[in-house]
Write a protein that holds these residues in place. Structure first.
Motif, PDB file in Angstrom:
ATOM      1  N   THR A  48      -8.220  -7.321 -11.324  1.00 63.77           N
ATOM      2  CA  THR A  48      -7.850  -7.602 -12.536  1.00 63.77           C
ATOM      3  C   THR A  48      -7.252  -8.996 -12.505  1.00 63.77           C
ATOM      4  O   THR A  48      -7.303  -9.166 -14.034  1.00 63.77           O
ATOM      5  CB  THR A  48      -6.661  -6.462 -12.876  1.00 63.77           C
ATOM      6  N   ALA A  49      -6.677  -9.395 -11.644  1.00 67.27           N
ATOM      7  CA  ALA A  49      -5.855 -10.834 -11.964  1.00 67.27           C
ATOM      8  C   ALA A  49      -7.372 -11.685 -12.690  1.00 67.27           C
ATOM      9  O   ALA A  49      -7.085 -12.584 -13.297  1.00 67.27           O
ATOM     10  CB  ALA A  49      -4.834 -11.585 -11.214  1.00 67.27           C
ATOM     11  N   LEU A  50      -7.776 -11.968 -11.325  1.00 67.86           N
ATOM     12  CA  LEU A  50      -9.215 -12.625 -11.923  1.00 67.86           C
ATOM     13  C   LEU A  50      -9.355 -12.223 -12.619  1.00 67.86           C
ATOM     14  O   LEU A  50     -10.145 -13.229 -13.793  1.00 67.86           O
ATOM     15  CB  LEU A  50      -9.759 -12.501 -10.400  1.00 67.86           C
ATOM     16  N   PHE A  51     -10.394 -11.179 -13.044  1.00 66.06           N
ATOM     17  CA  PHE A  51     -10.842 -11.094 -14.574  1.00 66.06           C
ATOM     18  C   PHE A  51     -10.024 -11.272 -15.706  1.00 66.06           C
ATOM     19  O   PHE A  51     -10.314 -12.242 -16.436  1.00 66.06           O
ATOM     20  CB  PHE A  51     -10.668  -9.520 -14.838  1.00 66.06           C
ATOM     21  N   ARG A  99       1.299  -1.474  -0.072  1.00 60.45           N
ATOM     22  CA  ARG A  99       0.052   0.517  -0.593  1.00 60.45           C
ATOM     23  C   ARG A  99       0.809   1.049  -0.047  1.00 60.45           C
ATOM     24  O   ARG A  99       0.319   1.728  -0.309  1.00 60.45           O
ATOM     25  CB  ARG A  99      -1.274  -0.328   1.228  1.00 60.45           C
ATOM     26  N   LYS A 100       1.414   0.953   1.143  1.00 63.20           N
ATOM     27  CA  LYS A 100       3.002   2.381   0.162  1.00 63.20           C
ATOM     28  C   LYS A 100       3.633   2.400  -0.347  1.00 63.20           C
ATOM     29  O   LYS A 100       3.601   3.439  -0.455  1.00 63.20           O
ATOM     30  CB  LYS A 100       4.050   1.914   2.036  1.00 63.20           C
ATOM     31  N   LEU A 101       3.407   1.389  -1.488  1.00 61.73           N
ATOM     32  CA  LEU A 101       3.888   1.722  -2.807  1.00 61.73           C
ATOM     33  C   LEU A 101       3.220   2.577  -3.689  1.00 61.73           C
ATOM     34  O   LEU A 101       3.458   2.769  -5.247  1.00 61.73           O
ATOM     35  CB  LEU A 101       4.879   0.840  -2.777  1.00 61.73           C
ATOM     36  N   GLY A 102       1.750   2.229  -3.206  1.00 59.71           N
ATOM     37  CA  GLY A 102       0.136   2.808  -4.641  1.00 59.71           C
ATOM     38  C   GLY A 102      -0.050   1.982  -4.775  1.00 59.71           C
ATOM     39  O   GLY A 102      -0.333   1.503  -5.858  1.00 59.71           O
ATOM     40  N   ILE A 103       0.355   0.391  -4.531  1.00 61.19           N
ATOM     41  CA  ILE A 103      -0.478  -0.820  -5.123  1.00 61.19           C
ATOM     42  C   ILE A 103      -1.769  -1.335  -4.254  1.00 61.19           C
ATOM     43  O   ILE A 103      -1.224  -1.822  -3.088  1.00 61.19           O
ATOM     44  CB  ILE A 103       0.278  -2.361  -5.355  1.00 61.19           C
ATOM     45  N   ALA A 150      -6.821  -5.061  -3.957  1.00 61.31           N
ATOM     46  CA  ALA A 150      -7.730  -5.478  -4.375  1.00 61.31           C
ATOM     47  C   ALA A 150      -7.999  -5.532  -5.663  1.00 61.31           C
ATOM     48  O   ALA A 150      -8.946  -6.286  -6.088  1.00 61.31           O
ATOM     49  CB  ALA A 150      -9.375  -4.298  -2.910  1.00 61.31           C
ATOM     50  N   GLU A 151      -7.569  -4.271  -6.412  1.00 58.45           N
ATOM     51  CA  GLU A 151      -7.824  -4.230  -7.261  1.00 58.45           C
ATOM     52  C   GLU A 151      -6.939  -5.251  -8.225  1.00 58.45           C
ATOM     53  O   GLU A 151      -7.634  -4.956  -9.141  1.00 58.45           O
ATOM     54  CB  GLU A 151      -7.506  -2.429  -7.691  1.00 58.45           C
ATOM     55  N   THR A 152      -6.382  -4.949  -7.581  1.00 60.62           N
ATOM     56  CA  THR A 152      -4.893  -5.752  -8.137  1.00 60.62           C
ATOM     57  C   THR A 152      -5.557  -7.634  -8.540  1.00 60.62           C
ATOM     58  O   THR A 152      -5.443  -7.860  -9.454  1.00 60.62           O
ATOM     59  CB  THR A 152      -4.060  -5.535  -7.531  1.00 60.62           C
ATOM     60  N   ARG A 153      -6.258  -7.738  -7.521  1.00 68.18           N
ATOM     61  CA  ARG A 153      -6.091  -9.462  -7.543  1.00 68.18           C
ATOM     62  C   ARG A 153      -8.291  -9.311  -8.619  1.00 68.18           C
ATOM     63  O   ARG A 153      -8.123 -10.176  -9.669  1.00 68.18           O
ATOM     64  CB  ARG A 153      -7.079  -9.457  -6.277  1.00 68.18           C
TER      65      ARG A 153
END
Length: 71
Positions: A18-21, A6-10, A13-16
């Protein structure tokens, strides 16, 4: 680790999502369900949401004309 990301800006939830889609567009729902350990109906919903309609793809492939093998 989540805090460091999160501190790196990642955003996890959005990344997960995106991967599922992405998986839903690449795999049939039955394989997606088995791979992720989710119910088939959930996999179908993910696939429809991601516009990865494998049923339509399979129908399209089966309706293609076969080319005669080269002699």
């Amino acid at each position: 680790m989540g805090e460091r990301l999160r501190k790196l800006g990642i955003r996890l939830a959005e990344t997960r999502s995106t991967a599922l889609f992405q998986l839903a567009t690449e795999l049939p729902s039955a394989i997606l369900a088995r791979t992720l350990g989710i119910h088939i109906s959930v996999a179908v919903k993910w696939q429809r949401a991601a516009a990865g309609d494998w049923a339509a793809y399979a129908a399209d492939v089966s309706n293609r004309t076969r080319k005669a093998p080269a002699s």
